[in-house]
Enzyme design. Structure first.
Site: not given
Ligand code: PGA
Length: 242
Positions: A67, A137, A139, A144
């Protein structure tokens, strides 16, 4: 799925470097999917040490990063292209033209997503190994938590939890970009091996959900339960709730 529990971050990093080093020894022109963040830094350091000792060479290795932030490029020390050069590529004998990241400065986001997806799709047999960290979280890359899994490269609005977690790398939380380009889950799942590193007590709840909870896009890392060769390396603190 294989879980290796280590006593420390250093041991986790050494084990990860052993696995990546063994792959390169077997296939010197292998293709690696790489990650940024604090988690893989020790692994990169250990691989660079082995490269400096000439026990490992990246001269034919090709890499694709997960990313990049939208709006940041190589001149920004918060960009992932900068991170990779600073933490890894400038310390090994890799040919920079064999290293790939989504272009955060692209003029046309849709075209850039297509370009990156096409490049990954064109890899015959897919990535040989994808290295991953996970967010608190759940990801992977910047995939996400969401109602759906998105297969290919796409632009994401970062969640508040990710913005807060990543604010430590910026002067103020306001400077954290709100959008990023990320590889989708298809090339990750197509990789021959997925090597996920998890350390620290803060990641213990999400590691438990990842490995023992339902497979759901609300915990993107849980998808790896379906991968045939997923290896998790965790330190004792991260593995404490398993
Ligand atoms: P970290 O980030 O390695 O800095 O904890 C991991 C991630 O957000 O994927």
């Amino acid at each position: 799925m294989q879980l290796i529990v280590c006593d420390s971050y250093e041991e986790m990093s050494t084990k990860a470097a052993d696995i990546i080093g063994a792959l390169i020894s077997e296939k010197n022109d292998c293709t690696l999917g790489l990650a940024t963040g604090s988690t893989p830094v020790g692994t990169y350091r250990e691989l660079a040490r082995r490269c400096a000792q000439q026990s490992l060479s990246f001269s034919k290795v090709c890499t694709y990063n997960l990313d990049e932030y939208v709006g940041l490029g190589p001149d920004s020390d918060q960009s992932y292209v900068y991170f990779m050069r600073d933490n890894f590529f400038s310390h090994i004998d890799i040919d920079l033209s064999n290293t790939h990241l989504p272009d955060g400065l692209c003029a046309d986001i849709d075209a850039e997503c297509r370009r990156y997806s096409d490049a990954l799709a064109a890899l015959s047999g897919g990535l040989d190994l994808q290295l991953l960290g996970i967010g608190i979280n759940g990801h992977i890359g910047f995939n996400e938590p969401d109602d759906i899994f998105i297969p290919d490269t796409h632009c994401v609005e970062l969640t508040q939890s990710t913005i807060e977690a990543n604010a430590r790398f910026f002067q103020t939380p306001d400077e954290v970009p709100r959008r990023a380009l990320t590889m989708g889950v298809r090339p990750i799942m197509r990789a021959k091996t997925v090597l996920t590193l998890v350390n620290g007590a803060a990641k213990a709840p999400i590691l438990k959900q990842a490995l023992q909870g339902p497979i759901t896009p609300h915990v993107p890392v849980s998808l790896l339960q379906l991968h045939e060769n997923a290896i998790f390396i965790a330190d004792r603190e991260a593995a404490a709730l398993l």
